[in-house]
Design an enzyme around this catalytic site. Structure first.
Site, mmCIF file in Angstrom:
data_model
loop_
_atom_site.group_PDB
_atom_site.id
_atom_site.type_symbol
_atom_site.label_atom_id
_atom_site.label_comp_id
_atom_site.label_asym_id
_atom_site.label_seq_id
_atom_site.Cartn_x
_atom_site.Cartn_y
_atom_site.Cartn_z
ATOM 1 N N ARG A 1 0.857 -1.183 0.000
ATOM 2 C CA ARG A 1 0.000 0.000 0.000
ATOM 3 C C ARG A 1 0.890 1.229 0.000
ATOM 4 O O ARG A 1 1.945 1.255 0.638
ATOM 5 C CB ARG A 1 -0.925 0.026 1.225
ATOM 6 N N GLU B 1 -3.499 7.525 -4.296
ATOM 7 C CA GLU B 1 -3.655 7.196 -5.719
ATOM 8 C C GLU B 1 -5.114 7.369 -6.134
ATOM 9 O O GLU B 1 -6.019 7.175 -5.334
ATOM 10 C CB GLU B 1 -3.160 5.772 -6.003
ATOM 11 N N HIS C 1 -0.949 0.373 -10.181
ATOM 12 C CA HIS C 1 -1.621 -0.602 -9.311
ATOM 13 C C HIS C 1 -2.063 -1.830 -10.122
ATOM 14 O O HIS C 1 -3.244 -2.202 -10.146
ATOM 15 C CB HIS C 1 -2.815 0.042 -8.614
#
Length: 326
Positions: free
Chosen positions: A245, A274, A292
């Site tokens: 993360r 993000e 991601h």
């Protein structure tokens, strides 16, 4: 109505557009409420759309804070998340409301570990810089000193968080003859360590890390874990990889270390806030950045959706969801 027994199908709010196979299965078992244009729902919108729903299928970018959970109608009894991480859901508020929460562990292990090793190699070998040379028609031929990167084979890899993904990362690194070191909340049994060296003190481990790969869960205690003080403990020229993360990394500290040359490079698939990542990253040549993509394979995303639906199916059948977290 359920044609087989005359009972009403549970109503399921889908906050995003999930893979086609997942959507088809959900439509067969539930009355579904869909997000046709796939835009991220805000808190107020999610509360409004949840009226009449029995459960929600959310994903990692859906913020489910306490005020949202407290504002949900009483009909919502379960939240299934299309993710392993649950840091986007206020679990204490869910428990207070009696809302069951389940996640999708296990099925995205290999896909995420693959991306972590891609980031390690891409950052170490300056792959992003090389690709830009080609795409921008600036490559004028091979040279002995062109884009010389960091050697990977035989180096020391430190892994923060030796859960499923950390262990899968270690297995991949063994194929490159890397020496594996790790820190975990608890030491693994010897058969799971597979020769990796345990460090009870994560800070002490940093001093030997030619490469650091972060696989720890996001908690209040791990926020900005990789800060200026810990970066200073890393060897000069180390490479940092993060697929966990974004909140585990202090962006200002990491960017400063990349600019100064303290760190050779960083490979990042996740970012704090993000998709609005810190603007300092994009301008750095020694960053290998992905949007991601950790679980982004067809097989994995289908498996995540099916696992979420397995949890929902169990709940509405009166059984304990296999991946219940709250």
């Amino acid at each position: 109505m359920n044609a087989s027994n005359g009972t009403r199908k549970p109503v399921l709010l889908l906050t995003r557009r999930y893979p086609d196979a997942v959507m088809a299965r959900a439509a067969g078992d539930y009355e579904i409420m869909t997000n046709e244009d796939d835009h991220p729902y805000g808190v107020d919108e999610m509360i409004r759309l949840a009226q009449g729903a029995d459960a929600m299928l959310v994903c990692a970018v859906d913020q489910v804070p306490a005020d949202l959970i407290r504002g949900l109608p009483d009909s919502v009894r379960m939240i299934a998340t299309f993710s392993v991480g649950t840091d986007h859901i206020d679990l204490a508020a869910a428990k207070e409301r009696g809302v069951t929460v389940a996640n999708t562990p296990g099925v995205l292990t290999d896909a995420t570990a693959d991306i972590a090793f891609l980031l390690l190699l891409g950052a170490a070998r300056r792959a992003a810089e090389g690709e830009r040379l080609i795409r921008e028609h600036r490559w004028d031929g091979w040279a002995p000193t062109q884009l010389v990167g960091v050697h990977v084979t035989g180096k020391r890899l430190a892994i923060l968080g030796m859960g499923r993904i950390g262990q899968a990362m270690a297995r991949r690194a063994q194929g490159f003859d890397m020496e594996i070191h790790y820190h975990n909340r608890r030491r693994l049994p010897a058969d799971q360590e597979a020769g990796a060296i345990y460090h009870a003190d994560a800070d002490e481990m940093l001093g030997i890390a030619d490469f650091l790969s972060i696989h720890s869960p996001a908690t209040p205690e791990t926020r900005h874990w990789l800060n200026a003080g810990r970066i200073a403990r890393l060897p000069d020229g180390a490479v940092v990889v993060n697929t966990a993360r974004g909140t585990l990394v202090d962006d200002e500290a990491l960017i400063a270390a990349l600019r100064s040359g303290k760190l050779a490079a960083a490979g990042l698939d996740v970012f704090e806030n993000e998709p609005k990542l810190h603007p300092g990253y994009a301008g750095l040549p020694n960053t290998f950045l992905l949007p991601h993509l950790g679980s982004a394979t067809d097989q994995t995303r289908d498996a995540m959706g099916f696992k979420a639906l397995d949890n929902l199916d169990a709940f509405f059948a009166g059984r304990e969801p296999p991946d219940r977290v709250a």
